[in-house]
Design a protein around this motif. Sequence first.
Motif, PDB file in Angstrom:
ATOM      1  N   LEU A   1       7.560  -5.937  24.463  1.00 50.45           N
ATOM      2  CA  LEU A   1       6.826  -6.169  23.221  1.00 50.45           C
ATOM      3  C   LEU A   1       7.635  -5.539  22.087  1.00 50.45           C
ATOM      4  CD1 LEU A   1       3.175  -5.313  24.285  1.00 50.45           C
ATOM      5  CD2 LEU A   1       3.884  -7.506  23.385  1.00 50.45           C
ATOM      6  N   ARG A   2       7.964  -6.325  21.092  1.00 49.54           N
ATOM      7  CA  ARG A   2       8.744  -5.817  19.965  1.00 49.54           C
ATOM      8  C   ARG A   2       7.822  -5.648  18.763  1.00 49.54           C
ATOM      9  NH1 ARG A   2      13.984  -5.903  21.360  1.00 49.54           N
ATOM     10  NH2 ARG A   2      14.583  -7.305  23.074  1.00 49.54           N
ATOM     11  N   TYR A   3       7.996  -4.546  18.060  1.00 47.68           N
ATOM     12  CA  TYR A   3       7.131  -4.263  16.919  1.00 47.68           C
ATOM     13  C   TYR A   3       7.969  -3.828  15.716  1.00 47.68           C
ATOM     14  CZ  TYR A   3       7.800   0.685  18.082  1.00 47.68           C
ATOM     15  OH  TYR A   3       8.341   1.917  18.340  1.00 47.68           O
ATOM     16  N   HIS A   4       7.395  -4.073  14.555  1.00 45.66           N
ATOM     17  CA  HIS A   4       7.998  -3.648  13.292  1.00 45.66           C
ATOM     18  C   HIS A   4       6.875  -3.126  12.408  1.00 45.66           C
ATOM     19  CE1 HIS A   4      10.644  -3.540   9.797  1.00 45.66           C
ATOM     20  NE2 HIS A   4       9.667  -4.110   9.115  1.00 45.66           N
ATOM     21  N   VAL A   5       7.016  -1.893  11.970  1.00 46.68           N
ATOM     22  CA  VAL A   5       6.002  -1.240  11.146  1.00 46.68           C
ATOM     23  C   VAL A   5       6.657  -0.759   9.866  1.00 46.68           C
ATOM     24  CG1 VAL A   5       4.304   0.618  11.032  1.00 46.68           C
ATOM     25  CG2 VAL A   5       4.749  -0.509  13.211  1.00 46.68           C
ATOM     26  N   SER A   6       6.018  -1.055   8.744  1.00 47.89           N
ATOM     27  CA  SER A   6       6.522  -0.591   7.450  1.00 47.89           C
ATOM     28  C   SER A   6       5.334  -0.204   6.576  1.00 47.89           C
ATOM     29  CB  SER A   6       7.347  -1.677   6.757  1.00 47.89           C
ATOM     30  OG  SER A   6       6.546  -2.834   6.513  1.00 47.89           O
ATOM     31  N   GLY A   7       5.572   0.709   5.666  1.00 46.63           N
ATOM     32  CA  GLY A   7       4.502   1.151   4.781  1.00 46.63           C
ATOM     33  C   GLY A   7       5.042   2.016   3.667  1.00 46.63           C
ATOM     34  N   GLU A   8       4.199   2.241   2.683  1.00 43.21           N
ATOM     35  CA  GLU A   8       4.583   3.085   1.559  1.00 43.21           C
ATOM     36  C   GLU A   8       3.333   3.682   0.920  1.00 43.21           C
ATOM     37  OE1 GLU A   8       4.752  -0.106  -2.145  1.00 43.21           O
ATOM     38  OE2 GLU A   8       6.617   0.589  -1.229  1.00 43.21           O
ATOM     39  N   TRP A   9       3.524   4.802   0.253  1.00 42.38           N
ATOM     40  CA  TRP A   9       2.461   5.459  -0.509  1.00 42.38           C
ATOM     41  C   TRP A   9       3.050   5.889  -1.845  1.00 42.38           C
ATOM     42  CZ3 TRP A   9      -2.660   6.332  -0.513  1.00 42.38           C
ATOM     43  CH2 TRP A   9      -3.149   7.314  -1.381  1.00 42.38           C
ATOM     44  N   MET A  10       2.707   5.140  -2.884  1.00 40.48           N
ATOM     45  CA  MET A  10       3.111   5.446  -4.251  1.00 40.48           C
ATOM     46  C   MET A  10       1.871   5.486  -5.139  1.00 40.48           C
ATOM     47  SD  MET A  10       6.401   5.754  -4.081  1.00 40.48           S
ATOM     48  CE  MET A  10       7.740   5.304  -2.968  1.00 40.48           C
ATOM     49  N   GLY A  11       0.923   6.312  -4.748  1.00 47.00           N
ATOM     50  CA  GLY A  11      -0.363   6.321  -5.431  1.00 47.00           C
ATOM     51  C   GLY A  11      -1.367   5.407  -4.772  1.00 47.00           C
ATOM     52  N   GLU A  12      -0.889   4.343  -4.103  1.00 46.93           N
ATOM     53  CA  GLU A  12      -1.716   3.416  -3.350  1.00 46.93           C
ATOM     54  C   GLU A  12      -1.062   3.154  -1.999  1.00 46.93           C
ATOM     55  OE1 GLU A  12      -2.384  -0.140  -5.512  1.00 46.93           O
ATOM     56  OE2 GLU A  12      -3.662   0.783  -7.043  1.00 46.93           O
ATOM     57  N   ALA A  13      -1.901   2.962  -0.982  1.00 48.49           N
ATOM     58  CA  ALA A  13      -1.397   2.769   0.373  1.00 48.49           C
ATOM     59  C   ALA A  13      -1.138   1.284   0.623  1.00 48.49           C
ATOM     60  CB  ALA A  13      -2.382   3.313   1.396  1.00 48.49           C
TER      61      ALA A  13
ATOM     62  N   VAL B   1      -1.795  -6.622   7.848  1.00 51.24           N
ATOM     63  CA  VAL B   1      -1.381  -6.186   6.513  1.00 51.24           C
ATOM     64  C   VAL B   1      -2.539  -5.418   5.894  1.00 51.24           C
ATOM     65  CG1 VAL B   1      -0.580  -6.896   4.236  1.00 51.24           C
ATOM     66  CG2 VAL B   1       0.131  -8.183   6.257  1.00 51.24           C
ATOM     67  N   TYR B   2      -2.230  -4.242   5.340  1.00 48.00           N
ATOM     68  CA  TYR B   2      -3.255  -3.430   4.688  1.00 48.00           C
ATOM     69  C   TYR B   2      -2.858  -3.166   3.253  1.00 48.00           C
ATOM     70  CZ  TYR B   2      -6.221   0.461   3.367  1.00 48.00           C
ATOM     71  OH  TYR B   2      -7.103   1.270   2.701  1.00 48.00           O
ATOM     72  N   ASP B   3      -3.828  -3.355   2.371  1.00 49.58           N
ATOM     73  CA  ASP B   3      -3.676  -3.054   0.954  1.00 49.58           C
ATOM     74  C   ASP B   3      -5.009  -2.512   0.458  1.00 49.58           C
ATOM     75  OD1 ASP B   3      -3.143  -2.879  -1.721  1.00 49.58           O
ATOM     76  OD2 ASP B   3      -2.125  -4.817  -1.844  1.00 49.58           O
ATOM     77  N   GLN B   4      -4.972  -1.505  -0.394  1.00 50.14           N
ATOM     78  CA  GLN B   4      -6.217  -0.907  -0.884  1.00 50.14           C
ATOM     79  C   GLN B   4      -7.059  -1.909  -1.668  1.00 50.14           C
ATOM     80  OE1 GLN B   4      -5.336   2.690  -3.056  1.00 50.14           O
ATOM     81  NE2 GLN B   4      -5.247   3.920  -1.201  1.00 50.14           N
ATOM     82  N   LYS B   5      -6.439  -2.896  -2.276  1.00 47.21           N
ATOM     83  CA  LYS B   5      -7.185  -3.879  -3.054  1.00 47.21           C
ATOM     84  C   LYS B   5      -7.807  -4.948  -2.158  1.00 47.21           C
ATOM     85  CE  LYS B   5      -4.316  -3.278  -7.173  1.00 47.21           C
ATOM     86  NZ  LYS B   5      -3.408  -3.944  -8.150  1.00 47.21           N
ATOM     87  N   SER B   6      -7.023  -5.508  -1.252  1.00 46.46           N
ATOM     88  CA  SER B   6      -7.508  -6.609  -0.403  1.00 46.46           C
ATOM     89  C   SER B   6      -8.033  -6.147   0.948  1.00 46.46           C
ATOM     90  CB  SER B   6      -6.384  -7.631  -0.193  1.00 46.46           C
ATOM     91  OG  SER B   6      -5.250  -7.013   0.395  1.00 46.46           O
TER      92      SER B   6
ATOM     93  N   GLU C   1       6.767  20.243  -9.122  1.00 44.08           N
ATOM     94  CA  GLU C   1       5.890  19.128  -9.481  1.00 44.08           C
ATOM     95  C   GLU C   1       4.949  18.845  -8.318  1.00 44.08           C
ATOM     96  OE1 GLU C   1       6.226  14.425 -10.868  1.00 44.08           O
ATOM     97  OE2 GLU C   1       8.021  15.601 -10.351  1.00 44.08           O
ATOM     98  N   LYS C   2       3.714  18.477  -8.627  1.00 44.25           N
ATOM     99  CA  LYS C   2       2.749  18.075  -7.619  1.00 44.25           C
ATOM    100  C   LYS C   2       2.929  16.590  -7.350  1.00 44.25           C
ATOM    101  CE  LYS C   2      -2.159  18.118  -6.462  1.00 44.25           C
ATOM    102  NZ  LYS C   2      -3.537  18.439  -6.938  1.00 44.25           N
ATOM    103  N   ILE C   3       3.380  16.257  -6.140  1.00 44.99           N
ATOM    104  CA  ILE C   3       3.722  14.878  -5.835  1.00 44.99           C
ATOM    105  C   ILE C   3       3.561  14.633  -4.345  1.00 44.99           C
ATOM    106  CG2 ILE C   3       6.162  15.435  -5.532  1.00 44.99           C
ATOM    107  CD1 ILE C   3       6.863  12.710  -6.652  1.00 44.99           C
ATOM    108  N   LEU C   4       3.224  13.406  -4.008  1.00 47.35           N
ATOM    109  CA  LEU C   4       3.170  12.979  -2.613  1.00 47.35           C
ATOM    110  C   LEU C   4       3.506  11.489  -2.578  1.00 47.35           C
ATOM    111  CD1 LEU C   4       2.646  13.471   0.357  1.00 47.35           C
ATOM    112  CD2 LEU C   4       0.224  12.994  -0.044  1.00 47.35           C
ATOM    113  N   GLU C   5       4.702  11.176  -2.113  1.00 43.50           N
ATOM    114  CA  GLU C   5       5.180   9.796  -2.018  1.00 43.50           C
ATOM    115  C   GLU C   5       5.912   9.621  -0.693  1.00 43.50           C
ATOM    116  OE1 GLU C   5       5.983   8.974  -6.783  1.00 43.50           O
ATOM    117  OE2 GLU C   5       7.664   9.132  -5.368  1.00 43.50           O
ATOM    118  N   GLY C   6       5.891   8.400  -0.217  1.00 49.13           N
ATOM    119  CA  GLY C   6       6.576   8.127   1.031  1.00 49.13           C
ATOM    120  C   GLY C   6       6.717   6.641   1.281  1.00 49.13           C
TER     121      GLY C   6
END
Length: 287
Positions: A35-47, A65-70, A247-252
């Motif tokens: 089983l092959r998988y590909h996972v990607s994501g980011e956090w720039m204020g929104e997941a 697919v996950y988006d905070q809006k949809s 600076e207070k920051i959290l990004e990834g």
Amino acid sequence: MMHIVLLILKITGIILLALLGLLLLLGLTLLLVPLRYHVSGEWMGEAKAQARVHWFLRLLSFRAVYDQKSGLLMKLRVFGIPVWSSDKEEPVKEAGDSIEHLMDDGGDSLTQNLEREEQRYRKSAKKVQEMDEAFEKKSSDGCKRGARKALKNLLFSFRRIYDKLKGGCQFIQEQREWLENEKNQASLRFLWKQAGRALAHLRPIKGQGTISFGFEDPYTTGRVLQGVSLIYPFCHRQLSIQPVFDEKILEGEGSFTGRVRLGFLLWLAVQIYFDRHTRKLIQSFIK
């Protein structure tokens, strides 16, 4: 006649062997084809996140697919044809219309209910006052009884605490003897080794991720970085940690690719099962 019977048996045997071969081929395919998988994501204020899993030249494929809006959207395909999807529209009622409907239809009943509740409250207040007066009359007689009962409860509490401490000491002694057993130590080392092999097989083969974090207080940032440094040697090739002290920051963000062979995981489980002492140890934990 006999020739016809033998011919029928021959054809039946060929069909059974062919079916057996197909089942064997299917089993080997399930165990050996990964089983092959590909996972990607980011956090720039929104997941935002995306995951894809496919098997056997995309014979089966799954996407999420996950988006905070949809929100979370999932889709399953077989031979590239969609067979299931979580993207289904549902009728939504407006809150304003429902509130107006309730106010129009139930305004009179709401007033009547409030009047009834007020009358019930007055009656209950009288009953509570009467009960308080009766309690004050009996309190002088029951004061001595309450003191005796409290003393008995206190003595019982001390005995119960002593019994718990005694039982805790016995439990610690039993667990110490269990850990000092050489067979138990060998089984725990074997389980740890198998778990490490499974995690090494499941972890991504390719990929790169970056995490930037920081707090208003540089001391807090340093303490968090000190804790992260304990696990960083295990993932330094695929994950970059960037502390920010001013600076207070959290990004990834990150993107990872890997594969999972069911046959390898099954082989690890079979090795654990055929280790007699380890099998009994796991059964004792489950019970």
